[in-house]
Design a protein around this motif. Structure first.
Motif, mmCIF file in Angstrom:
data_model
loop_
_atom_site.group_PDB
_atom_site.id
_atom_site.type_symbol
_atom_site.label_atom_id
_atom_site.label_comp_id
_atom_site.label_asym_id
_atom_site.label_seq_id
_atom_site.Cartn_x
_atom_site.Cartn_y
_atom_site.Cartn_z
ATOM 1 N N THR A 124 35.871 45.094 49.106
ATOM 2 C CA THR A 124 35.097 44.125 48.318
ATOM 3 C C THR A 124 33.997 44.826 47.535
ATOM 4 O O THR A 124 33.761 44.519 46.368
ATOM 5 C CB THR A 124 34.463 43.060 49.250
ATOM 6 N N ALA A 125 33.324 45.783 48.187
ATOM 7 C CA ALA A 125 32.231 46.513 47.540
ATOM 8 C C ALA A 125 32.746 47.301 46.337
ATOM 9 O O ALA A 125 32.127 47.303 45.262
ATOM 10 C CB ALA A 125 31.584 47.469 48.538
ATOM 11 N N ALA A 132 31.234 45.198 37.906
ATOM 12 C CA ALA A 132 29.867 45.370 37.380
ATOM 13 C C ALA A 132 29.822 46.463 36.324
ATOM 14 O O ALA A 132 29.168 46.313 35.291
ATOM 15 C CB ALA A 132 28.921 45.707 38.521
ATOM 16 N N ALA A 133 30.549 47.563 36.571
ATOM 17 C CA ALA A 133 30.586 48.677 35.615
ATOM 18 C C ALA A 133 31.243 48.247 34.304
ATOM 19 O O ALA A 133 30.758 48.582 33.216
ATOM 20 C CB ALA A 133 31.347 49.852 36.212
#
Length: 195
Positions: A124-125, A132-133
């Motif tokens: 998930t991380a 996000a990137a």
């Protein structure tokens, strides 16, 4: 995950006998739409296309990388194709294990747990960090100008005979209605350039 309508269009292309690159084009189109909508960005048109091709391969489209592609690109393409194969085989294994479960044997329970382990969930991380990137990147990579420039660059690398063969195949698989539409569009373009 690609949208259902994209997968449906790609399957329709396959039924109509269109090439793997045409099928993959549906996923690339979806990716470009996502960049335009602001779901995420891309640093270049090439990156947006690469993400779309990766999605297509993971969905089972047999889109081979070009002969001139880098080792890294070929490696990634092979990885995506393997992921699609694993996904298909795990689906059939799950169906088989469900049938065996009805018979309620210990053997089927062991097989089911082995199947669950092989299809481990993506971190998930890592998934969140990737999204996000991409969101930090710009939207101009999916502009008409950027895509047009990318198309011209890609075509310039190909030989005239290769481009001609592609055009002939496109005409064969387009169908009567498609050819009529293309002819009208070509006539409009010629008229615009003449004036």
């Amino acid at each position: 995950m690609p949208e259902k309508k994209t997968t449906a269009r790609a399957r329709k292309d396959k039924r109509e006998g269109k090439s793997a690159s045409t099928q993959a084009g549906e996923y690339v189109r979806e990716e470009i739409e996502h960049v335009r909508e602001g779901k995420h960005g891309a640093r270049s048109a090439k990156q947006a296309i690469a993400i779309g091709l990766s999605k297509a391969r993971r969905a089972g489209v047999k889109a081979k990388p070009s002969k001139t592609a880098s080792k890294a690109t070929k490696k990634k393409a092979a990885q995506d194709s393997r992921a699609a194969t694993r996904k298909r085989s795990s689906g059939t294994t799950a169906k088989k294990s469900a049938t065996r479960k009805r018979a309620s044997t210990k053997k089927s329970t062991a097989k089911k747990s082995a199947t669950t382990k092989s299809t481990a969930k993506k971190s998930t991380a890592r998934s969140r960090a990737t999204t996000a990137a991409l969101k930090r990147d710009g939207r101009s990579a999916a502009s008409k100008r950027a895509l047009s420039a990318q198309g011209h660059k890609a075509a310039a690398k190909r030989s005239a005979s290769s481009r001609s063969a592609s055009a002939k195949k496109a005409a064969r698989t387009k169908g009567a209605a498609g050819r009529k539409t293309a002819a009208k569009k070509a006539a409009r373009t010629r008229a615009r350039k003449a004036s």
